[in-house]
Every structure is written in C-alpha cells, then in structure tokens.
Design an enzyme around this catalytic site. Structure first.
Site, PDB file in Angstrom:
ATOM      1  N   HIS A  52      -7.688   0.069  -5.863  1.00  0.00           N
ATOM      2  CA  HIS A  52      -7.656  -0.837  -4.713  1.00  0.00           C
ATOM      3  C   HIS A  52      -8.346  -2.123  -5.177  1.00  0.00           C
ATOM      4  O   HIS A  52      -9.472  -2.421  -4.777  1.00  0.00           O
ATOM      5  CB  HIS A  52      -8.411  -0.179  -3.557  1.00  0.00           C
ATOM      6  CG  HIS A  52      -8.197  -0.806  -2.211  1.00  0.00           C
ATOM      7  ND1 HIS A  52      -7.601  -2.038  -2.032  1.00  0.00           N
ATOM      8  CD2 HIS A  52      -8.502  -0.350  -0.957  1.00  0.00           C
ATOM      9  CE1 HIS A  52      -7.560  -2.309  -0.736  1.00  0.00           C
ATOM     10  NE2 HIS A  52      -8.092  -1.308  -0.075  1.00  0.00           N
ATOM     11  N   ARG A  62       0.874  -1.186   0.000  1.00  0.00           N
ATOM     12  CA  ARG A  62       0.000   0.000   0.000  1.00  0.00           C
ATOM     13  C   ARG A  62       0.904   1.227   0.000  1.00  0.00           C
ATOM     14  O   ARG A  62       1.849   1.318   0.793  1.00  0.00           O
ATOM     15  CB  ARG A  62      -0.909   0.026   1.225  1.00  0.00           C
ATOM     16  CG  ARG A  62      -1.622   1.379   1.354  1.00  0.00           C
ATOM     17  CD  ARG A  62      -2.730   1.375   2.356  1.00  0.00           C
ATOM     18  NE  ARG A  62      -3.868   0.592   1.880  1.00  0.00           N
ATOM     19  CZ  ARG A  62      -5.054   0.587   2.469  1.00  0.00           C
ATOM     20  NH1 ARG A  62      -5.264   1.316   3.552  1.00  0.00           N
ATOM     21  NH2 ARG A  62      -6.044  -0.143   1.998  1.00  0.00           N
TER      22      ARG A  62
HETATM   23  C1  NCD Z   1     -10.247   2.250   1.820  1.00  0.00           C
HETATM   24  C2  NCD Z   1      -8.911   2.674   1.275  1.00  0.00           C
HETATM   25  O1  NCD Z   1      -7.897   2.561   1.950  1.00  0.00           O
HETATM   26  O2  NCD Z   1      -8.899   3.052   0.109  1.00  0.00           O
HETATM   27  N1  NCD Z   1     -10.144   1.447   2.945  1.00  0.00           N
HETATM   28  C3  NCD Z   1     -10.125   0.080   2.788  1.00  0.00           C
HETATM   29  O3  NCD Z   1      -9.138  -0.483   2.394  1.00  0.00           O
HETATM   30  N2  NCD Z   1     -11.246  -0.595   3.072  1.00  0.00           N
HETATM   31  C4  NCD Z   1     -11.249   3.323   1.948  1.00  0.00           C
HETATM   32  C5  NCD Z   1     -10.931   4.574   2.697  1.00  0.00           C
HETATM   33  O4  NCD Z   1      -9.845   4.784   3.221  1.00  0.00           O
HETATM   34  O5  NCD Z   1     -11.835   5.406   2.763  1.00  0.00           O
END
Ligand code: NCD
Length: 313
Positions: A137, A109
């Site tokens: 994502h 990430r």
């Molecule tokens: C999301 C992200 O990190 O993009 N979270 C996730 O992984 N469920 C959504 C967010 O941060 O709003």
C-alpha cells in the site's frame, strides 16, 4: 509513464520532492485566495477510482485530492461484485477497456497480491496501487513517512515499533520498505507468533543494512520507540479464523501502554482501528492517527501532480 506500484520505487530525492510539494499544496489549500486557482491546475483530466475491496480513507482522499486539483473522478466501489469481474472478466481485460475511456490515471485497490503490477503491464495510463491484497500500500507508506517527518522533524535515527498483524497487513510491509531509505533506523516488529512479518521483508531489511528485531511482548518494546506504528488484526484475511480470538486481547494500546512511551514519541495507525487502540488515548498529544489520515489527502494531491506531470500529452 509514472506508475506507483511499490514503496521501494521511491528514492530519497523523489521523497523530498513529494514532501516539498505536499507542504506547498497544503499551504495553497489553506489560503482562501490561492486555493481559488488550484482547481485550474489539472482541469480536463480524469481519474478512475477502481476499488475491488472496501475503503474509506484511500478512496475518499484520492477523490478529494483529485477534485481540489480540478481532476474529475469516476468511481466504482465494490468492483468485485459490481463489475464484470463477477462474470469472469480478467483484471487485464477490464484495465484494457477502461483505458479506452481516456482516463489520465487509474487508482486501483484489489484483493489479490500483485494486482497493481498486473494492471500496469497492460495499462496505457499510470496505475496507482491503492492496496493489493497482502502485498503493498505504497501511498499509505508515503503519508506515514510524511507524518513522521512532520511530527518529529526527521526520519533518520529513529526506533520504529511496528506491530499488530504483520503477516496480513500491507501497510506495515510498505512502510518497512520505505524506512530502508533512511539512516540509523531500528525497527522492532511486535506480533504474535502466528502473525509475524514475512521473510521477504526481513531479507530485504538485512540486504539494505536496516537493523530490526522481533518481539512478542508489546510492553517491552514501547519504552524505546520514537514511533509506534500500530495495526489492526486483518480478520478478513486470516487463514485460521480462530487466530483472532487467540491473539487480539494481547495487542491493545490503552492508557497503561501509552504511559510506557516516551513523552516525545508518536502513536500512529493507518486506520481503521478496531479495539487495538482504545479511545481513551485519543486526546493524548502523542496520538497522531487522525492527523496522519488527514495528511493522506495532501500526499495524494502531490502524487497526482507528479504522476500527471510525467505524462507527455
Ligand atoms: C489499510 C488497508 O486497506 O490496507 N487501510 C488504509 O488504507 N488506511 C489498513 C487496514 O485495512 O487495516
């Protein structure tokens, strides 16, 4: 090598395969006898969780998924500050070095759009994109789609209202890409003027023949939805911080808004939620977000299985 970089890389046969594996792994983990053998499945494998941005669900569910399959996990949280990134090391160099430590897969990430693709260009092991800035994502989109299938029994012929911060949220983007794989999908994007979906996605939908329209008024869209996919205003990504104060009150779902939804529709959210879905609706059977989050671990088990299976050694 099987990288997971963008939602559009998955075609329908592969999605079917992944969903079938997910169901199977769920059954196995829920069976006290069968689950005993599960951690033999990928014994000796190692996963690196490399997170440059905060995460709860993605990081923990990948770690849990790996452990259930017998894969060991090595993690760095807050790599933006705690890794050599702060000393000026490039992402490419970090990935090159991590590959020297014999991981079988790297879950990444990062705060920059395109970071996962950048990493994949130099990596000798599969990269899984766990969110890259305002980009994508894909593993979230897979669990979202799996949840729709589980709840409604189909993915074709649906009206999907996708709303909130569509300019900065990567989950809405990845889900939109994936929905083009299905027939008779109608997407309604609901967002304030400042946070509308970017043109690249709209052009993609048009090219793929997926119907969409844009709507500023939430109440007007709710009644036609089979799925409402609601998202958080990404306050930390806003170019103008004042935007938050201007728009966040207008895009909240509570009992009044829920009453406008069809009895069989579902309300989804990638989480974390802030104030955009009120806790008063959590007990409604249509509120699906916690079950959705639970599916994340099973989808990631199936994905790890698929990624590792593609390794030749
Ligand atoms: C999301 C992200 O990190 O993009 N979270 C996730 O992984 N469920 C959504 C967010 O941060 O709003």
């Amino acid at each position: 090598m099987r990288h997971v970089l963008r939602a559009q890389q998955f075609d329908r046969p592969l999605l079917n395969d992944l969903f079938r594996r997910t169901d199977e792994l769920k059954r196995t983990l829920n069976n006290p006898i069968k689950r005993r053998g599960l951690d033999e499945r990928h014994r000796g494998r190692v996963l690196f969780n490399v997170f440059y941005e905060p995460s709860t669900r993605t990081r923990m569910s990948f770690a849990a998924a790996a452990q259930h399959l017998g894969i060991k996990v090595v993690t760095t949280e807050n790599a933006r500050e705690f890794s050599s990134a702060i000393k000026g090391e490039t992402l490419e160099d970090t990935i090159r070095v991590l590959c020297e430590y014999y991981p079988d897969v790297i879950v990444l990430r990062h705060y920059e759009t395109g970071a996962a693709e950048q990493a994949a260009r130099v990596s000798t092991v599969p990269i899984i994109n766990a969110g890259d800035g305002r980009g994508q994502h894909p593993t979230q989109a897979l669990l979202d789609l799996y949840t729709i299938h589980q709840a409604l029994g189909r993915i074709d012929d649906l009206t999907v209202v996708i709303g909130g911060d569509l300019a900065n949220g990567r989950t809405a983007r990845s889900l939109s890409y994936l929905l083009t794989k299905f027939d008779r999908i109608r997407i309604v994007f609901v967002a304030p003027e400042q946070l509308r979906m970017h043109d690249d996605i709209k052009t993609y939908l048009t090219e793929k023949g997926t119907e969409y329209r844009e709507e500023e008024n939430l109440e007007r869209a709710l009644g036609e939805a089979d799925v409402v996919y609601w998202t958080r205003i990404q306050r930390e990504r806003l170019d103008d911080p004042a935007t938050f104060e201007r728009v966040h009150n207008r895009y909240m779902i509570g009992a009044v808004q829920l009453a406008l939804m069809k009895p069989q529709a579902i309300l989804m959210h990638p989480l974390p939620r802030t104030a955009e879905i009120s806790c008063e609706v959590d007990q409604d059977p249509r509120a699906y977000y916690f079950r959705q989050a639970g599916n994340g671990m099973f989808i990631r088990m199936a994905l790890l299985d698929w990624v590792i299976e593609g390794q030749t050694w």
